[in-house]
Design a protein around this motif. Sequence first.
Motif, PDB file in Angstrom:
ATOM      1  N   GLU A  28      11.320   1.984   5.998  1.00  0.00           N
ATOM      2  CA  GLU A  28      11.450   0.515   5.938  1.00  0.00           C
ATOM      3  C   GLU A  28      10.609  -0.065   4.797  1.00  0.00           C
ATOM      4  OE1 GLU A  28      10.076  -2.188   9.160  1.00  0.00           O
ATOM      5  OE2 GLU A  28      11.464  -0.961  10.356  1.00  0.00           O
ATOM      6  N   GLY A  29       9.382   0.426   4.682  1.00  0.00           N
ATOM      7  CA  GLY A  29       8.474  -0.047   3.628  1.00  0.00           C
ATOM      8  C   GLY A  29       9.068   0.259   2.256  1.00  0.00           C
ATOM      9  N   SER A  30       9.669   1.443   2.118  1.00  0.00           N
ATOM     10  CA  SER A  30      10.253   1.836   0.830  1.00  0.00           C
ATOM     11  C   SER A  30      11.404   0.914   0.467  1.00  0.00           C
ATOM     12  CB  SER A  30      10.736   3.284   0.872  1.00  0.00           C
ATOM     13  OG  SER A  30       9.650   4.129   1.153  1.00  0.00           O
ATOM     14  N   GLU A  31      12.177   0.535   1.470  1.00  0.00           N
ATOM     15  CA  GLU A  31      13.291  -0.375   1.208  1.00  0.00           C
ATOM     16  C   GLU A  31      12.778  -1.723   0.690  1.00  0.00           C
ATOM     17  OE1 GLU A  31      16.614   0.765   4.206  1.00  0.00           O
ATOM     18  OE2 GLU A  31      16.211  -1.389   4.423  1.00  0.00           O
ATOM     19  N   ARG A  32      11.734  -2.209   1.337  1.00  0.00           N
ATOM     20  CA  ARG A  32      11.170  -3.505   0.911  1.00  0.00           C
ATOM     21  C   ARG A  32      10.543  -3.377  -0.483  1.00  0.00           C
ATOM     22  NH1 ARG A  32       7.197  -4.914   5.530  1.00  0.00           N
ATOM     23  NH2 ARG A  32       6.921  -6.905   4.491  1.00  0.00           N
ATOM     24  N   ALA A  33       9.868  -2.273  -0.730  1.00  0.00           N
ATOM     25  CA  ALA A  33       9.243  -2.064  -2.044  1.00  0.00           C
ATOM     26  C   ALA A  33      10.331  -1.982  -3.121  1.00  0.00           C
ATOM     27  CB  ALA A  33       8.413  -0.784  -2.022  1.00  0.00           C
ATOM     28  N   ASP A  34      11.427  -1.331  -2.784  1.00  0.00           N
ATOM     29  CA  ASP A  34      12.536  -1.195  -3.730  1.00  0.00           C
ATOM     30  C   ASP A  34      13.102  -2.575  -4.087  1.00  0.00           C
ATOM     31  OD1 ASP A  34      14.321   0.710  -5.114  1.00  0.00           O
ATOM     32  OD2 ASP A  34      15.848  -0.307  -3.907  1.00  0.00           O
ATOM     33  N   TYR A  82       0.838  -1.198   0.000  1.00  0.00           N
ATOM     34  CA  TYR A  82       0.000   0.000   0.000  1.00  0.00           C
ATOM     35  C   TYR A  82       0.873   1.248   0.000  1.00  0.00           C
ATOM     36  CZ  TYR A  82      -3.641  -3.377   0.990  1.00  0.00           C
ATOM     37  OH  TYR A  82      -4.488  -4.449   0.902  1.00  0.00           O
ATOM     38  N   CYS A  83       0.534   2.143  -0.911  1.00  0.00           N
ATOM     39  CA  CYS A  83       1.451   3.232  -1.244  1.00  0.00           C
ATOM     40  C   CYS A  83       0.798   4.606  -1.032  1.00  0.00           C
ATOM     41  CB  CYS A  83       1.828   3.053  -2.720  1.00  0.00           C
ATOM     42  SG  CYS A  83       3.005   4.215  -3.342  1.00  0.00           S
ATOM     43  N   LEU A  84       1.545   5.519  -0.414  1.00  0.00           N
ATOM     44  CA  LEU A  84       1.118   6.908  -0.331  1.00  0.00           C
ATOM     45  C   LEU A  84       1.656   7.561  -1.590  1.00  0.00           C
ATOM     46  CD1 LEU A  84      -0.175   7.572   2.448  1.00  0.00           C
ATOM     47  CD2 LEU A  84       1.583   5.870   2.735  1.00  0.00           C
ATOM     48  N   LEU A 104      -3.995  -1.348   9.201  1.00  0.00           N
ATOM     49  CA  LEU A 104      -2.875  -1.876   8.408  1.00  0.00           C
ATOM     50  C   LEU A 104      -1.672  -2.046   9.326  1.00  0.00           C
ATOM     51  CD1 LEU A 104      -3.151   0.047   5.008  1.00  0.00           C
ATOM     52  CD2 LEU A 104      -3.883  -2.261   5.576  1.00  0.00           C
ATOM     53  N   ARG A 105      -0.916  -3.112   9.102  1.00  0.00           N
ATOM     54  CA  ARG A 105       0.230  -3.434   9.962  1.00  0.00           C
ATOM     55  C   ARG A 105       1.461  -3.627   9.127  1.00  0.00           C
ATOM     56  NH1 ARG A 105      -1.967  -1.447  12.910  1.00  0.00           N
ATOM     57  NH2 ARG A 105      -3.480  -2.058  14.454  1.00  0.00           N
ATOM     58  N   LYS A 106       2.582  -3.046   9.558  1.00  0.00           N
ATOM     59  CA  LYS A 106       3.806  -3.190   8.754  1.00  0.00           C
ATOM     60  C   LYS A 106       4.313  -4.625   8.745  1.00  0.00           C
ATOM     61  CE  LYS A 106       7.038  -1.684  12.357  1.00  0.00           C
ATOM     62  NZ  LYS A 106       8.085  -2.569  12.698  1.00  0.00           N
ATOM     63  N   GLU A 107       3.873  -5.426   9.710  1.00  0.00           N
ATOM     64  CA  GLU A 107       4.282  -6.838   9.737  1.00  0.00           C
ATOM     65  C   GLU A 107       3.568  -7.626   8.636  1.00  0.00           C
ATOM     66  OE1 GLU A 107       3.139  -5.213  12.403  1.00  0.00           O
ATOM     67  OE2 GLU A 107       5.050  -4.901  13.454  1.00  0.00           O
ATOM     68  N   HIS A 108       2.421  -7.121   8.174  1.00  0.00           N
ATOM     69  CA  HIS A 108       1.624  -7.876   7.200  1.00  0.00           C
ATOM     70  C   HIS A 108       1.567  -7.213   5.823  1.00  0.00           C
ATOM     71  CE1 HIS A 108       0.413 -10.409  10.445  1.00  0.00           C
ATOM     72  NE2 HIS A 108      -0.082  -9.394  11.119  1.00  0.00           N
ATOM     73  N   SER A 109       1.790  -5.913   5.781  1.00  0.00           N
ATOM     74  CA  SER A 109       1.696  -5.189   4.506  1.00  0.00           C
ATOM     75  C   SER A 109       2.936  -4.317   4.356  1.00  0.00           C
ATOM     76  CB  SER A 109       0.483  -4.255   4.504  1.00  0.00           C
ATOM     77  OG  SER A 109      -0.704  -4.978   4.622  1.00  0.00           O
ATOM     78  N   ILE A 110       3.287  -4.044   3.117  1.00  0.00           N
ATOM     79  CA  ILE A 110       4.354  -3.066   2.884  1.00  0.00           C
ATOM     80  C   ILE A 110       3.675  -1.701   2.743  1.00  0.00           C
ATOM     81  CG2 ILE A 110       6.149  -2.313   1.282  1.00  0.00           C
ATOM     82  CD1 ILE A 110       6.676  -5.238   0.624  1.00  0.00           C
ATOM     83  N   ILE A 111       4.060  -0.761   3.602  1.00  0.00           N
ATOM     84  CA  ILE A 111       3.459   0.583   3.585  1.00  0.00           C
ATOM     85  C   ILE A 111       4.585   1.569   3.299  1.00  0.00           C
ATOM     86  CG2 ILE A 111       2.213   2.296   4.962  1.00  0.00           C
ATOM     87  CD1 ILE A 111       1.327  -0.155   6.766  1.00  0.00           C
ATOM     88  N   PHE A 112       4.464   2.339   2.232  1.00  0.00           N
ATOM     89  CA  PHE A 112       5.582   3.230   1.867  1.00  0.00           C
ATOM     90  C   PHE A 112       5.078   4.394   1.041  1.00  0.00           C
ATOM     91  CE2 PHE A 112       6.482   2.616  -2.721  1.00  0.00           C
ATOM     92  CZ  PHE A 112       5.504   1.685  -3.005  1.00  0.00           C
ATOM     93  N   ASN A 113       5.959   5.409   0.872  1.00  0.00           N
ATOM     94  CA  ASN A 113       5.595   6.513  -0.014  1.00  0.00           C
ATOM     95  C   ASN A 113       6.353   6.413  -1.334  1.00  0.00           C
ATOM     96  OD1 ASN A 113       7.785   7.329   1.746  1.00  0.00           O
ATOM     97  ND2 ASN A 113       7.656   9.331   0.779  1.00  0.00           N
ATOM     98  N   GLN A 114       5.579   6.624  -2.376  1.00  0.00           N
ATOM     99  CA  GLN A 114       5.987   6.396  -3.765  1.00  0.00           C
ATOM    100  C   GLN A 114       7.326   7.048  -4.144  1.00  0.00           C
ATOM    101  OE1 GLN A 114       3.242   8.569  -6.122  1.00  0.00           O
ATOM    102  NE2 GLN A 114       3.104   7.061  -7.759  1.00  0.00           N
ATOM    103  N   SER A 115       7.555   8.284  -3.712  1.00  0.00           N
ATOM    104  CA  SER A 115       8.739   9.009  -4.193  1.00  0.00           C
ATOM    105  C   SER A 115      10.044   8.434  -3.659  1.00  0.00           C
ATOM    106  CB  SER A 115       8.642  10.492  -3.821  1.00  0.00           C
ATOM    107  OG  SER A 115       8.597  10.616  -2.421  1.00  0.00           O
ATOM    108  N   GLN A 116       9.966   7.541  -2.664  1.00  0.00           N
ATOM    109  CA  GLN A 116      11.202   6.938  -2.146  1.00  0.00           C
ATOM    110  C   GLN A 116      11.644   5.733  -2.979  1.00  0.00           C
ATOM    111  OE1 GLN A 116      12.455   6.778   1.930  1.00  0.00           O
ATOM    112  NE2 GLN A 116      10.400   7.246   2.663  1.00  0.00           N
TER     113      GLN A 116
END
Length: 335
Positions: A311-317, A40-42, A73-85
């Motif tokens: 952290e979410g951005s790193e995982r998304a990357d 899930y992305c901001l 939403l939980r960071k343990e279950h979902s990747i939460i990050f902002n798009q520009s990262q």
Amino acid sequence: MAKKLVFSGVQPTGNLHLGNYLGAVKRFVELQDADAMCIYCLVDLHAITNWQNPKELRQNTIEVTAAFLACGLRKEHSIIFNQSQVTAHTELAWIFNCVARIGWLNRMTQFKEKAGKNRENASLGLYCYPTLMAADILAYHATHVPVGEDQKQHLELTRDIAAKFNNDFNAPDFFPVPEPIIEGTATRIMSLRDGTKKMSKSETSDMSRINLTDDNDSIRKKIQKAKTDPFEIPSEKEELVDRPEAENLLGIYATLANQSIEQTLEQFSGSDFKKLKGALSDLLISELEPINKEIKKLLDQEAYIVEILREGSERADQISRPILEEARQLVGFLK
Ligand code: TYM
């Protein structure tokens, strides 16, 4: 069969409202809890297609993340990050700008609505907004995209872009053609002031929407003042045709009470709007009060929220980089 991967995005352009919550974020939580892999992305890059005050953009990104967490939403279950990262979004969007056709973009109704009469003065970003949205989804090889009804056309364009890329570069099935998830009774929540217009952050009157940060008194006041019509509540769904305000309030009630429109009509048929509005306010408050309290608590922990996004951005990357790399090779870019 490919594994189910859910992706969706929300613009950090202000408070989330009831439409965002029922049409999107509540569904995000259900999918997360159903054990799908969820991202899930901001979408801050989308946000700047209309000029944003930089301080407010930063604050809104924090606040919408707080709302995501407060809704469950939980960071343990979902990747939460902002798009520009995560740079894969913009890199892939450029490739897609060269895959999508101007004729396709010219058909996008949301651009026409948002640009309004002064189209020449809209940003170029607003025009190619849907190709960035396609990149968001396809950079992860996402298979399912939960959204409200207003995003349907953008999802169709994403499917066309995936198919054309695969065809242009002779890579059948490289990008999966994603499925929109637009289901339930809340895919299009309407304004409380005009049942023919969608509930939206950009509507000038705050009375037109319920915000997740509204206190109980404001919720009661907004529902009490919500536009209705002079007739009583009917017993049949067909009788709601041409009664958009009644249909909207009943639809919101049905969604919150986890029941069908038919069951809701059975409950209220023959009564006036006062009864429905009282019951609806109670339901809204019991659903939103805990979320509201949690948002306030989380806003005192800004560093924690910033860390979740990092952290979410790193995982998304990590997920998107190899997919982008493969797309680059297919296009023929030298490494
Ligand atoms: P945005 O930020 O406008 O809205 C976020 C989500 O809320 C839904 N929504 C509604 N649902 C029901 N009733 C309403 N009145 C209502 N208003 C908004 C939207 O459909 C959306 O699901 N372009 C997207 C963000 C985006 C995105 C993506 C979504 C960017 N990239 C990739 C999915 C996948 C947007 O502006 O949503």
